[in-house]
Design an enzyme around this catalytic site. Structure first.
Site: not given
Ligand code: C5P
Length: 338
Positions: A19, A119-121, A125-126, A158
């Site tokens: 994404k 990479a922010g992609l 998650s996908s 995500d």
């Molecule tokens: O949910 P996920 O494990 O992908 O998020 C990784 C990290 O990114 C979280 O531990 C948090 O530090 C940060 N994050 C956040 N706010 C979001 C999504 C992610 O602070 N909306």
């Protein structure tokens, strides 16, 4: 996400897309340590491929293989241990058990990685979302979408987006997903009309560090936005403006550039190309340049592949991968059925 049965009831393949964030607004901090976001996600045609097979016995085995030499983003293949695919298997198994439909037998999974890591992609998650959808089909569970969304939200912010794919507004910490609908039957065409070049340096950006830095730098994009284009524009006009390279926004971009200054230099390098606009996706490290057409994207991608290796900062950024992509529609064919 696209699913193919390789052998009925026994073996299937799912394509798990990457994404990009066309818009990523950070509205503020939450009590749970996450941040409230308002973001427009677009699934694009760079995909990982996951094959899952039911096997006798109780074991679950995962192989992760880079789809090309050197691994995704010039990195090694992601470790099997702690891979979100395995977490997704367990999350779905728990839900199946709770519904009194415990699946019998084991699984063999093979994940071919093309989406670079950190990479922010949204690659991990996908992959996780693909696992949920594929296993729901393979195990014949037919869980309601809100059950799958619940499992997705446990796995990462995500993941729920990828249960839908296409183009969607994501809120909350990212897990509240509203697919963007454009009038008539033109939704898929509107999405496929997005063309871009993904430029991924071999730098894995840790998302928590970017959010942490954002909190420290009060004023740098923190809680500044109360009104987003979503609240003021009809989807058709919003998409048209975005496709022309307007209204892109990412509140994490400046912060990621402070932590990784060479990413800023890479963006400046890319801005000299005939892109409509250039932006970081998620917390980085991939930058994308929007293009008018597939041929426009292919042309710039070809030129970048020859010139980037000679560009001096690419020594610290490592091998920079370049992919021409287009937007891909959501999971419109419905959930997989046997
Ligand atoms: O949910 P996920 O494990 O992908 O998020 C990784 C990290 O990114 C979280 O531990 C948090 O530090 C940060 N994050 C956040 N706010 C979001 C999504 C992610 O602070 N909306």
């Amino acid at each position: 996400m696209r699913l193919e049965w390789l052998e009925p009831d026994r073996r299937l393949r799912v394509h798990a897309p990457a994404k990009i964030n066309l818009i990523l607004e950070v509205l503020g901090e939450r009590r749970d340590g996450y941040h409230e976001i308002d973001s427009l996600f677009l699934a694009v045609s760079l995909c990982d491929t996951l094959e899952i097979e039911r096997v006798d016995g109780g074991s679950v085995e995962l192989d992760v293989v880079p789809a090309f030499a050197g691994g995704p983003g010039g990195l090694e293949a992601p470790p099997v241990e702690g891979n979100l695919v395995l977490a997704a298997v367990e999350a779905l198994r728990r839900r199946a058990d709770a519904a009194g439909r415990s699946p019998a037998g084991g699984l063999r999974l093979r994940l071919e990685k093309r989406i670079p890591l950190g990479a922010g992609l949204g690659g991990g998650s996908s992959d996780a979302a693909a696992t949920l959808v594929a296993l729901d089909g393979l195990w014949g569970l037919g869980l309601p979408l809100d059950e799958l969304e619940g499992a997705a939200a446990e796995l990462g912010s995500d993941v729920a987006f990828f249960l839908h794919g296409g183009l969607a507004r994501c809120r909350g910490r990212g897990e509240i997903v509203e697919p963007v609908r454009v009038g008539g039957g033109g939704a898929d065409a509107a999405i496929e009309g997005f063309h871009a070049v993904l430029v991924s340096p071999a730098v894995a950006v840790p998302t928590p560090s970017v959010y942490k830095k954002l909190r420290e730098l009060r004023g740098v994009g923190r809680g500044l936005t109360t009104q987003t284009p979503f609240t003021t524009m009809p989807p058709e006009s919003l998409l048209e403006r975005l496709r022309e390279g307007h209204l892109l926004a990412n509140r994490l971009q400046e912060v990621a550039f402070l932590l990784f200054p060479d990413l800023r230099r890479l963006k400046e390098f890319l801005e000299a190309e005939p892109f409509l606009a250039v932006q970081l996706t998620g917390s980085g490290s991939t930058l994308f340049g929007l293009c008018r057409s597939a041929s426009h994207a292919e042309r710039i991608a070809g030129s970048l592949r020859t010139r980037l290796p000679a560009w001096e900062p690419s020594r610290t950024l490592g091998r920079v991968l370049v992919h021409a992509v287009r937007g891909i529609p959501g999971w419109s064919a419905g959930r997989p059925r046997r």
